[in-house]
Every structure is written in structure tokens, then in C-alpha cells.
Design an enzyme around this catalytic site. Structure first.
Site, PDB file in Angstrom:
ATOM      1  N   GLY A  46      12.982 -17.256 -36.781  1.00  0.00           N
ATOM      2  CA  GLY A  46      14.167 -17.174 -37.625  1.00  0.00           C
ATOM      3  C   GLY A  46      15.301 -17.938 -36.970  1.00  0.00           C
ATOM      4  O   GLY A  46      15.234 -18.261 -35.789  1.00  0.00           O
ATOM      5  N   CYS A  73       8.468 -17.014 -31.705  1.00  0.00           N
ATOM      6  CA  CYS A  73       9.783 -17.643 -31.567  1.00  0.00           C
ATOM      7  C   CYS A  73      10.882 -16.572 -31.533  1.00  0.00           C
ATOM      8  O   CYS A  73      10.955 -15.795 -30.598  1.00  0.00           O
ATOM      9  CB  CYS A  73       9.983 -18.662 -32.698  1.00  0.00           C
ATOM     10  SG  CYS A  73      11.417 -19.723 -32.441  1.00  0.00           S
ATOM     11  N   TYR A  74      11.715 -16.482 -32.570  1.00  0.00           N
ATOM     12  CA  TYR A  74      12.734 -15.421 -32.602  1.00  0.00           C
ATOM     13  C   TYR A  74      12.075 -14.046 -32.449  1.00  0.00           C
ATOM     14  O   TYR A  74      12.633 -13.152 -31.808  1.00  0.00           O
ATOM     15  CB  TYR A  74      13.510 -15.492 -33.922  1.00  0.00           C
ATOM     16  CG  TYR A  74      14.551 -14.412 -34.082  1.00  0.00           C
ATOM     17  CD1 TYR A  74      15.804 -14.539 -33.502  1.00  0.00           C
ATOM     18  CD2 TYR A  74      14.265 -13.251 -34.801  1.00  0.00           C
ATOM     19  CE1 TYR A  74      16.764 -13.538 -33.640  1.00  0.00           C
ATOM     20  CE2 TYR A  74      15.217 -12.246 -34.950  1.00  0.00           C
ATOM     21  CZ  TYR A  74      16.459 -12.393 -34.371  1.00  0.00           C
ATOM     22  OH  TYR A  74      17.387 -11.401 -34.508  1.00  0.00           O
ATOM     23  N   HIS A 161       5.390 -22.262 -32.150  1.00  0.00           N
ATOM     24  CA  HIS A 161       4.955 -21.909 -33.511  1.00  0.00           C
ATOM     25  C   HIS A 161       3.464 -22.197 -33.689  1.00  0.00           C
ATOM     26  O   HIS A 161       3.092 -23.342 -33.948  1.00  0.00           O
ATOM     27  CB  HIS A 161       5.768 -22.699 -34.551  1.00  0.00           C
ATOM     28  CG  HIS A 161       7.164 -22.190 -34.698  1.00  0.00           C
ATOM     29  ND1 HIS A 161       7.520 -21.269 -35.657  1.00  0.00           N
ATOM     30  CD2 HIS A 161       8.279 -22.441 -33.973  1.00  0.00           C
ATOM     31  CE1 HIS A 161       8.806 -20.986 -35.537  1.00  0.00           C
ATOM     32  NE2 HIS A 161       9.289 -21.685 -34.527  1.00  0.00           N
ATOM     33  N   GLU A 163       1.672 -21.558 -36.149  1.00  0.00           N
ATOM     34  CA  GLU A 163       1.327 -21.784 -37.553  1.00  0.00           C
ATOM     35  C   GLU A 163       1.494 -23.230 -37.995  1.00  0.00           C
ATOM     36  O   GLU A 163       1.048 -23.596 -39.069  1.00  0.00           O
ATOM     37  CB  GLU A 163       2.161 -20.861 -38.449  1.00  0.00           C
ATOM     38  CG  GLU A 163       3.644 -21.221 -38.589  1.00  0.00           C
ATOM     39  CD  GLU A 163       4.510 -20.774 -37.423  1.00  0.00           C
ATOM     40  OE1 GLU A 163       3.955 -20.376 -36.377  1.00  0.00           O
ATOM     41  OE2 GLU A 163       5.751 -20.846 -37.546  1.00  0.00           O
ATOM     42  N   ASP A 219       0.736 -23.088 -61.712  1.00  0.00           N
ATOM     43  CA  ASP A 219       0.913 -21.632 -61.673  1.00  0.00           C
ATOM     44  C   ASP A 219       0.900 -20.996 -63.062  1.00  0.00           C
ATOM     45  O   ASP A 219       0.155 -20.053 -63.316  1.00  0.00           O
ATOM     46  CB  ASP A 219       2.233 -21.265 -60.968  1.00  0.00           C
ATOM     47  CG  ASP A 219       2.344 -21.892 -59.596  1.00  0.00           C
ATOM     48  OD1 ASP A 219       1.292 -22.291 -59.055  1.00  0.00           O
ATOM     49  OD2 ASP A 219       3.461 -21.990 -59.078  1.00  0.00           O
ATOM     50  N   LYS A 359       0.074 -20.896 -53.143  1.00  0.00           N
ATOM     51  CA  LYS A 359      -0.330 -22.000 -54.012  1.00  0.00           C
ATOM     52  C   LYS A 359      -1.810 -22.379 -53.889  1.00  0.00           C
ATOM     53  O   LYS A 359      -2.513 -22.532 -54.883  1.00  0.00           O
ATOM     54  CB  LYS A 359       0.527 -23.213 -53.660  1.00  0.00           C
ATOM     55  CG  LYS A 359       0.434 -24.327 -54.653  1.00  0.00           C
ATOM     56  CD  LYS A 359       1.386 -24.014 -55.745  1.00  0.00           C
ATOM     57  CE  LYS A 359       1.476 -25.044 -56.811  1.00  0.00           C
ATOM     58  NZ  LYS A 359       2.606 -24.716 -57.693  1.00  0.00           N
TER      59      LYS A 359
END
Ligand code: XMP
Length: 570
Positions: A46, A73-74, A161, A163, A219, A359
Site C-alpha cells: 500500500g 511490502c507495506y 512484490h 506477485e 463481462d 477477468k
């Protein structure tokens, strides 16, 4: 996934789902008692500092309940801070690639990952002293505490990170946490959810019928098809609103996918947007007009009685990015959350069968339902349509020559830190992405850099003119966009990019008042993106085709990555 306000929390949750394990994003402050059923918790990154007033926190009881926790991280800093360690402001930030030295370890979290490796960092604060019970497991040249572990309590943290793709072994860190530390089982597959989703729709709708406004995007088309399968065709109606803000051929394409009714509202939208130049106001108006059209259709078709429910193709990130939870930064503003729709939600007359999916999961569901690849592989297209790609200006304004290039006084959005900001655009003389990155890093007044591919007039003749959205400017943009799409398709370039917006900016001469900007980007999910180069021959052909369009003075190329420049220009 406890969301501490970062733009990465969704990516983190999605990566966990990609491993075959269900993950959900919750507000960071969610009480520990409500999280007990989770096998493990991840505290996201964040933008805040743990010392900022009102910065996101977590219920500290999550650290003593025996649950496995990973702070990213944060999230790492917050864990260290709450458990008695020390977080301090770094002398310099560490943004981008770095090299992690991870100690060899038998700890299940870091097993098999020891050694030197590329990671991606984005922080300034860092942990100075780890809390009691923790050991430092890895460091970089700038950051002494890049990975920590308390094996007994199953509490872990990484400053980098895992990810993002730039962290070479990122997936393995998440894999270790999810399977080795948390003991999760691989059992999440969106395709297997189809029968369950159909049942959910039947339960939610009961004996009523469902009414969809289908946009032609992935979508809403998947949600429509799913609902039709669940309830049968005679209980589901789909209306496509032709706002006049769509691309060339769009209405025919959408009609080809499903049996839809087309509601013509072109004049209504154009009328409402006349004279409006403020970008967020344009979005707001479009959202409001959508609701008006919906209300009109509902009334005309006598759908106000209790028999009908509104169906929507809302997906998971939509529910959180638009401010649905307290901490989410306003990365994009969605028109499907305006007051009118909220009323329907409040009265329970809405069904959103895809609201817990990402998605790529929606595409998998769509394929399972037999929808064509041509639809499922479509580049994303924003709800407000060409309106947010047709820039306007409240005043005439001159281009400013500077040492770095020409500053064009249009207002284009960027995302620096975690919030959206509007700023002028800098034009440099060469298609040099490296220089563009250096400039946006250095100049805080600019969040986007472009370069001319071809200009029909000299810079001294070019200026920004006061204008809003008109039928003529939309036709201009539509024609340029159609040429680009045709050539991108024929050359196969469209498969190399994730999305390819074409933008019209009010920069030009008296005879040719607008210019066109090409914005091909690569991305995984739209949260971050890279400007993608194009080979010279294709670029020349595209440019020549665009310049056939009346009123276009020049063609430019957007060299900006996201961050700092968003994919769209507004
Ligand atoms: P940005 O411009 O924020 O866009 O980098 C990220 C992705 O979101 C799409 N986008 C929108 N989609 N309604 C939508 O349905 C919107 O208001 C909207 N704004 C941006 C954008 O096209 C890109 O894929």
C-alpha cells in the site's frame, strides 16, 4: 487478502487463485473473528507509511490466532510495527528491479528459494529492527530486511512484490506460502463453477425475469449468456444502448453475439456532453445518461413491476476499485455504481453473477459456455466509450517549448502513487521510451510523454483549441480508430498488444484542429502496463491511413508506461 490500499492487492489475490486456491480481498481492518475460516492471510502492499495518521492497519489479533500470515511490502512493515519491531524512513527509495540475497533455509516459506535472485521493489520505508521471535531471511544492497520469518508463529514478510512478473521466482514464494505454510489444497477452477453459478442465479432471481444492458464487452456478454442458460431465453432480455460513443461497426458486432434489442440514444448522449470539457464530469454525465436510458427503457417496457431484476456483468475488481471498500484508491471510476443503480442494488433487484471473478476467470467461464474466441479475446474497451478518448479543452492555449520538448496544454490523467492526477503532456522529438521514462521520473509536472510520428504542420503553427465532444470530432476519432484496428488486425499486431486505444487531442491548426495519439500497451490486467513499440513499416502505413481522415494535423505515439500514465487518457 487484507487490502492495505495498494493497487497490487488484486494482483496478489489473483495470483493465489492462479495457483488453484480461492482468495478474496477484504478491507485490512476486518476483525480477526471474521477471518477465522481463512487458511491464511496476506497483508497487501500500500502507498502509506505506518507512521502516517490514519494509515491502514490490521486487527493485531490475527498474529496470535495461529493463522499463517504473509505481509507484502507495506504488509511486512505493518506486521513488524505492530509486533514491536522498528520501521524507519529509508535514506533513498528502492523502486524497480533489485537483487535479493535469500539465505538457504529449511523454513517451508523459503524452502528451495535460497540464493541470489531478481526481485521487484517499490518502497521507501523499511524495517530497521525485526520484532522478537523473527529472523531476517534475506536482504538487498539497499534494504537490510527484505524477508523475515517467525516459523513458530507462522508469520512471514517480504519487502518485495512476489506477485509481479519482474520478481523472477515470485510465483514460487506464493506457492510455498499457500501450500507449504497454509496447507491449502488446489481446488479452485472457475470452469467448474458454471453449474453452481447457474444455481446461484436461479436462487437470486426466483420466479422473476432478468433484464440486461449488454455492452458488447466480455463481462456483460458472459453474464448475459450465463443467465440465459440458467433461466432460459424467455426469461432474460438484453438491451444494447447505442450511445453514439461506440467504435465503427460495434453495434453490428454486438448484434451478432446474441439476440439483443438496440436502444438508440445517440442524440441524448451527444446533447448531454455538448460544451463539457472536464474529464471526470464527462464520465459522470455518461453514467447519469446511462441510468436515464435504463430508466426510460424499463418504464416503456413496463419493467418497473416486481417481476424484473437488473442483471450486470460486474466483475470482482469493479466492486473494489470504484471505492466499494474504504481503502481502495480511485484507479478508475465506473459508471455502473452511480446513484440510480445503487437504488436497484439497495432494493435487491440486481443480479451480478460474475462479481467474484477476475477477468481471465470470466474468459474461462465464457469459453466453457461456448462463446466465440473472437469475443472472449477482444481487447478491453471502456464503458464510457470514445468519450474518454476524445479530449476536450475549455480554452485556446499555446504549446510551450521547453528544454525537454513541447508541453501540450491538454489534461491527461496519470496514476502516480495510488491516485489519479491530471497534467499536461510532454512531446519529445524521438520515439524513445527510455527517455520518456527518465523524464516522467524527473519532472513531477508531467505524467505522460509522446513523440510525433508525423506532423503536417510545424510546431509553431500547432495549438490547442477550445472544444468539447461533437459529432464531427467523434466521426474523426472513429475513422482513425477503424483504420488502426483494421491494420492492427491484418498485420497480427493486435495479438502483440493487450489494448490499443486511439486518442483524439485538440492539437492542430485552423484547418486541421485535431491530432491522433496511438497508445498500444501490453498488460496483464490493466493495473500496470508498458508502452509497446511498433515496427516502422506498420507505423508508416497506419500513420498514412490516419492522415486520410479529415481534420487531423498529426499522429503521435504514447511512450508512457503505467504508472505513471494510465492506459486511457482520461
Ligand atoms: P486506466 O486508464 O485506468 O485503465 O489505466 C485501465 C483499464 O480500465 C479500462 N477503463 C475503463 N473501463 N469503464 C470501463 O469499463 C471506465 O470508466 C474505464 N476507465 C478505464 C481501460 O480501458 C483499461 O483497460
Amino acid at each position: 487478502m487484507l487490502d492495505a490500499g495498494g493497487q497490487y492487492s488484486h494482483l496478489e489475490a489473483r495470483k493465489v487463485r492462479d495457483l488453484g486456491v480461492y482468495a478474496e480481498v477484504r478491507a485490512s481492518e476486518t476483525p480477526a473473528a471474521e477471518l477465522r475460516t481463512a487458511r491464511g492471510l496476506i497483508i497487501s502492499g500500500g502507498p502509506s507509511s505506518v507512521y502516517d495518521a490514519g494509515s491502514p492497519t490490521v486487527d493485531a489479533a490475527i498474529f496470535s490466532g495461529g493463522q499463517a500470515v504473509l505481509g507484502i511490502c507495506y504488509g511486512l512493515q505493518l506486521m513488524a510495527h505492530l509486533l514491536g519491531g522498528e520501521v524507519r524512513h529509508g535514506e533513498k527509495g528502492e523502486y524497480g528491479m533489485a537483487t535479493l540475497e535469500l539465505d538457504e533455509s529449511s523454513d517451508p516459506m523459503f524452502a528451495g528459494l535460497g540464493g541470489s535472485q531478481q526481485i521487484w521493489m517499490s518502497h521507501r520505508d523499511l524495517v530497521g529492527r525485526v520484532p522478537d521471535g523473527f529472523a531476517v531471511a534475506g536482504h538487498t544492497a539497499t534494504c537490510g530486511v527484505a524477508a523475515i520469518a517467525d516459523r513458530t508463529r507462522r508469520l512471514y514478510g517480504v519487502q518485495f512484490h512476489p506477485e509481479v512478473v519482474h520478481t523472477a521466482r515470485g510465483r514460487e514464494y506464493l506457492d510455498n506460502f499457500v501450500f507449504q505454510v497454509c496447507g491449502c489444497v488446489k481446488d479452485w477452477d472457475p470452469r467448474h463453477r458454471v453449474p453452481l453459478l447457474e444455481q446461484e442465479i436461479r436462487d437470486a432471481v426466483g420466479a422473476r425475469k432478468v433484464f440486461f444492458f449488454v455492452s458488447g464487452g466480455v463481462d456483460s456478454s458472459v453474464a448475459f449468456r450465463l443467465t440465459t442458460r440458467a433461466l432460459g431465453q424467455d426469461r432474460v432480455r438484453g438491451v444494447y444502448v447505442d450511445t453514439g460513443l461506440m467504435r465503427e461497426g460495434e453495434t453490428d458486432f454486438v448484434r451478432g453475439i446474441a439476440a439483443l434489442e438496440v436502444e438508440n440514444a445517440q442524440e441524448q448522449f451527444l446533447g448531454a456532453l455538448a460544451g463539457v470539457t472536464e474529464p471526470e464530469q464527462k464520465r459522470h454525465i455518461i453514467g447519469e445518461e446511462f441510468v436515464r436510458v435504463q430508466e426510460r427503457v424499463i418504464e416503456r417496457e413496463r419493467l418497473l413491476d416486481e417481476d424484473w431484476v437488473l442483471g450486470q456483468g460486474t466483475i470482482y475488481p469493479d466492486t473494489i476499485e470504484s471505492g466499494g471498500t474504504a481503502k481502495a484508491a480511485l484507479i478508475k471510476t465506473h459508471h455502473n455504481r452511480v446513484a440510480g443503480i445503487q437504488k436497484l442494488i439497495a432494493s435487491g433487484r440486481i443480479v451480478e453473477p460474475l462479481r467474484s471473478f477476475y477477468k481471465d476467470e470470466v474468459r474461462e467461464v465464457g469459453a466453457e459456455l461456448g462463446l466465440p474466441a473472437e469475443l472472449l479475446e477482444r481487447h478491453p474497451f471502456p464503458g464510457p466509450g470514445l468519450a474518454i478518448r476524445c479530449l476536450c479543452s475549455p480554452v485556446d492555449a499555446d504549446v510551450q517549448p521547453t528544454a525537454e520538448g513541447y508541453v501540450i496544454p491538454v489534461r491527461s490523467v496519470g496514476v502516480q502513487g495510488d491516485s489519479r492526477s491530471y497534467a499536461p503532456v510532454l512531446a519529445i522529438d524521438a520515439l524513445d521510451t527510455g527517455r520518456a521514462t527518465e523524464l516522467t521520473n524527473r519532472l513531477s509536472s508531467v505524467n505522460r510523454v509522446i513523440a510525433p510520428v508525423e506532423m503536417r504542420a510545424a510546431w509553431k503553427e500547432m495549438r490547442v483549441r477550445a472544444c468539447s465532444i461533437t459529432a464531427q470530432r467523434l466521426a474523426r476519432l472513429r475513422s482513425a480508430d477503424a483504420a488502426v484496428r483494421r491494420l492492427a488486425h491484418e498485420s497480427g499486431y493486435e495479438r502483440k498488444v493487450w489494448q490499443f486505444p486511439v486518442i483524439l487531442i485538440p492539437l492542430g491548426t485552423a484547418e486541421a484542429p485535431d491530432s491522433v495519439v496511438l497508445r498500444p500497451v501490453d498488460s496483464v490486467d490493466g493495473m500496470t502496463a508498458q508502452s509497446v513499440p511498433m515496427d516502422q513499416e506498420l507505423l508508416r502505413t497506419m500513420c498514412a491511413a490516419i492522415l486520410q481522415t479529415e481534420g487531423v494535423a498529426g499522429v503521435f505515439y504514447d511512450l508512457t508506461h503505467k504508472p505513471p500514465g494510465t492506459i486511457e487518457w482520461e
